[in-house]
Design a protein around this motif. Structure first.
Motif, PDB file in Angstrom:
ATOM      1  N   TRP A 231      81.756  94.480  72.418  1.00  0.00           N
ATOM      2  CA  TRP A 231      80.350  94.245  72.674  1.00  0.00           C
ATOM      3  C   TRP A 231      79.845  93.158  71.728  1.00  0.00           C
ATOM      4  O   TRP A 231      80.053  93.215  70.513  1.00  0.00           O
ATOM      5  N   GLY A 232      79.219  92.122  72.275  1.00  0.00           N
ATOM      6  CA  GLY A 232      78.626  91.061  71.473  1.00  0.00           C
ATOM      7  C   GLY A 232      79.565  89.939  71.086  1.00  0.00           C
ATOM      8  O   GLY A 232      79.125  88.953  70.489  1.00  0.00           O
ATOM      9  N   ASP A 233      80.867  90.060  71.397  1.00  0.00           N
ATOM     10  CA  ASP A 233      81.793  88.967  71.094  1.00  0.00           C
ATOM     11  C   ASP A 233      81.388  87.703  71.844  1.00  0.00           C
ATOM     12  O   ASP A 233      80.667  87.752  72.840  1.00  0.00           O
ATOM     13  N   ARG A 234      81.911  86.586  71.391  1.00  0.00           N
ATOM     14  CA  ARG A 234      81.729  85.321  72.096  1.00  0.00           C
ATOM     15  C   ARG A 234      82.720  85.258  73.249  1.00  0.00           C
ATOM     16  O   ARG A 234      83.872  85.647  73.093  1.00  0.00           O
ATOM     17  N   LEU A 235      82.278  84.747  74.377  1.00  0.00           N
ATOM     18  CA  LEU A 235      83.161  84.458  75.499  1.00  0.00           C
ATOM     19  C   LEU A 235      83.057  82.965  75.768  1.00  0.00           C
ATOM     20  O   LEU A 235      81.995  82.467  76.141  1.00  0.00           O
ATOM     21  N   TYR A 236      84.152  82.260  75.542  1.00  0.00           N
ATOM     22  CA  TYR A 236      84.202  80.832  75.820  1.00  0.00           C
ATOM     23  C   TYR A 236      84.481  80.663  77.305  1.00  0.00           C
ATOM     24  O   TYR A 236      85.448  81.235  77.833  1.00  0.00           O
ATOM     25  N   CYS A 237      83.618  79.913  77.984  1.00  0.00           N
ATOM     26  CA  CYS A 237      83.740  79.828  79.434  1.00  0.00           C
ATOM     27  C   CYS A 237      83.079  78.562  79.982  1.00  0.00           C
ATOM     28  O   CYS A 237      82.295  77.915  79.314  1.00  0.00           O
ATOM     29  N   VAL A 238      83.463  78.254  81.210  1.00  0.00           N
ATOM     30  CA  VAL A 238      82.784  77.266  82.028  1.00  0.00           C
ATOM     31  C   VAL A 238      82.168  78.079  83.151  1.00  0.00           C
ATOM     32  O   VAL A 238      82.831  78.940  83.723  1.00  0.00           O
ATOM     33  N   TYR A 239      80.889  77.863  83.449  1.00  0.00           N
ATOM     34  CA  TYR A 239      80.315  78.633  84.553  1.00  0.00           C
ATOM     35  C   TYR A 239      79.276  77.837  85.313  1.00  0.00           C
ATOM     36  O   TYR A 239      78.675  76.895  84.810  1.00  0.00           O
ATOM     37  N   ALA A 240      79.105  78.269  86.555  1.00  0.00           N
ATOM     38  CA  ALA A 240      78.045  77.748  87.419  1.00  0.00           C
ATOM     39  C   ALA A 240      77.267  78.951  87.917  1.00  0.00           C
ATOM     40  O   ALA A 240      77.858  79.973  88.277  1.00  0.00           O
ATOM     41  N   GLN A 241      75.948  78.846  87.918  1.00  0.00           N
ATOM     42  CA  GLN A 241      75.126  79.935  88.433  1.00  0.00           C
ATOM     43  C   GLN A 241      73.885  79.364  89.090  1.00  0.00           C
ATOM     44  O   GLN A 241      73.316  78.394  88.604  1.00  0.00           O
ATOM     45  N   GLN A 242      73.543  79.955  90.214  1.00  0.00           N
ATOM     46  CA  GLN A 242      72.357  79.520  90.955  1.00  0.00           C
ATOM     47  C   GLN A 242      71.595  80.765  91.381  1.00  0.00           C
ATOM     48  O   GLN A 242      72.190  81.740  91.842  1.00  0.00           O
ATOM     49  N   SER A 243      70.298  80.723  91.246  1.00  0.00           N
ATOM     50  CA  SER A 243      69.454  81.845  91.647  1.00  0.00           C
ATOM     51  C   SER A 243      68.598  81.467  92.844  1.00  0.00           C
ATOM     52  O   SER A 243      68.318  80.287  93.078  1.00  0.00           O
ATOM     53  N   ALA A 244      68.187  82.479  93.582  1.00  0.00           N
ATOM     54  CA  ALA A 244      67.243  82.312  94.693  1.00  0.00           C
ATOM     55  C   ALA A 244      66.235  83.450  94.607  1.00  0.00           C
ATOM     56  O   ALA A 244      66.595  84.586  94.289  1.00  0.00           O
ATOM     57  N   THR A 245      64.969  83.128  94.880  1.00  0.00           N
ATOM     58  CA  THR A 245      63.906  84.132  94.723  1.00  0.00           C
ATOM     59  C   THR A 245      63.092  84.382  95.991  1.00  0.00           C
ATOM     60  O   THR A 245      62.369  85.363  96.054  1.00  0.00           O
ATOM     61  N   SER A 246      63.185  83.503  96.967  1.00  0.00           N
ATOM     62  CA  SER A 246      62.407  83.650  98.201  1.00  0.00           C
ATOM     63  C   SER A 246      63.294  84.189  99.320  1.00  0.00           C
ATOM     64  O   SER A 246      64.426  83.713  99.482  1.00  0.00           O
ATOM     65  N   PRO A 247      62.797  85.152 100.096  1.00  0.00           N
ATOM     66  CA  PRO A 247      63.602  85.689 101.197  1.00  0.00           C
ATOM     67  C   PRO A 247      64.132  84.574 102.106  1.00  0.00           C
ATOM     68  O   PRO A 247      63.410  83.652 102.478  1.00  0.00           O
ATOM     69  N   GLY A 248      65.434  84.641 102.380  1.00  0.00           N
ATOM     70  CA  GLY A 248      66.100  83.647 103.204  1.00  0.00           C
ATOM     71  C   GLY A 248      66.697  82.489 102.429  1.00  0.00           C
ATOM     72  O   GLY A 248      67.533  81.752 102.950  1.00  0.00           O
TER      73      GLY A 248
ATOM     74  N   ALA B 295      84.839  80.535  84.801  1.00  0.00           N
ATOM     75  CA  ALA B 295      86.200  80.318  84.306  1.00  0.00           C
ATOM     76  C   ALA B 295      86.185  80.819  82.868  1.00  0.00           C
ATOM     77  O   ALA B 295      85.588  80.193  81.986  1.00  0.00           O
ATOM     78  N   ALA B 296      86.801  81.973  82.643  1.00  0.00           N
ATOM     79  CA  ALA B 296      86.713  82.667  81.358  1.00  0.00           C
ATOM     80  C   ALA B 296      87.939  82.370  80.498  1.00  0.00           C
ATOM     81  O   ALA B 296      89.034  82.842  80.788  1.00  0.00           O
ATOM     82  N   TYR B 297      87.759  81.593  79.444  1.00  0.00           N
ATOM     83  CA  TYR B 297      88.870  81.181  78.586  1.00  0.00           C
ATOM     84  C   TYR B 297      89.339  82.305  77.663  1.00  0.00           C
ATOM     85  O   TYR B 297      90.476  82.741  77.750  1.00  0.00           O
ATOM     86  N   GLU B 298      88.487  82.715  76.727  1.00  0.00           N
ATOM     87  CA  GLU B 298      88.880  83.747  75.774  1.00  0.00           C
ATOM     88  C   GLU B 298      87.655  84.292  75.054  1.00  0.00           C
ATOM     89  O   GLU B 298      86.596  83.675  75.063  1.00  0.00           O
TER      90      GLU B 298
END
Length: 168
Positions: free
Chosen positions: A66-83, A156-159
């Protein structure tokens, strides 16, 4: 052809999360792939030498506390309106000699946009290099908002690494 003497694998995982806010939807997606209790440290997008990329689920995500560092590359996109759609993706190429590779990450409101952005970025990043690279590969994930915010996530989770030297 790509050098098959691969020593390590970077798992690439995908998830969708929902929540009352875009932040809680992002957290829900992280929890869905067992990464919800790390401090994310976003890396530039270089794949180390002699490292493969695994999207099959055979390579587990890194394990830590719990609380460790996770070295990673990530993409994230959110949507808030129906559809509304949320798409995220990571693409990569690797050097044929096993000497490493490159990741790119993109987000958008359609799968086509994200895939095209990944292809374009990878083409541009390898243009003019003397090294020869594999054909582009990618992993994308999409979600559609119904009544709550959603988050589409690819990591993409490195370590993982513990915090050392923190004054308590």
């Amino acid at each position: 052809m790509f050098n098959s003497a691969v020593y390590d694998q970077i798992p690439v995982v995908r998830a969708t999360g929902t929540g009352g806010t875009t932040l809680s939807a992002f957290h829900d997606a992280l929890v869905a792939v067992d990464l919800g209790f790390y401090n994310l440290v976003r890396l530039s997008s270089v794949i180390p030498p002699n490292t493969g990329v695994d999207t099959t689920g055979k390579t587990p995500v890194p394990v830590g506390q719990w609380g460790d560092r996770l070295y990673c590359v990530y993409a994230q996109q959110s949507a808030t309106s129906p559809g509304e759609q949320a798409w995220a993706g990571i693409g990569w190429v690797r050097r044929h000699d096993g000497g490493g590779g490159l990741f790119v990450e993109h987000e958008g409101t359609s799968e086509g946009f994200v895939v095209n952005a990944i292809r374009t970025s990878l083409r541009d990043l390898v243009a003019g290099r003397e090294d020869e690279f594999t054909a582009p590969e990618w992993a994308v994930n999409g979600a559609v908002c119904t009544d709550q915010p959603v988050c589409s996530l690819v990591v993409a989770a490195y370590e993982t690494a513990p915090w050392v030297g923190i004054v308590r």
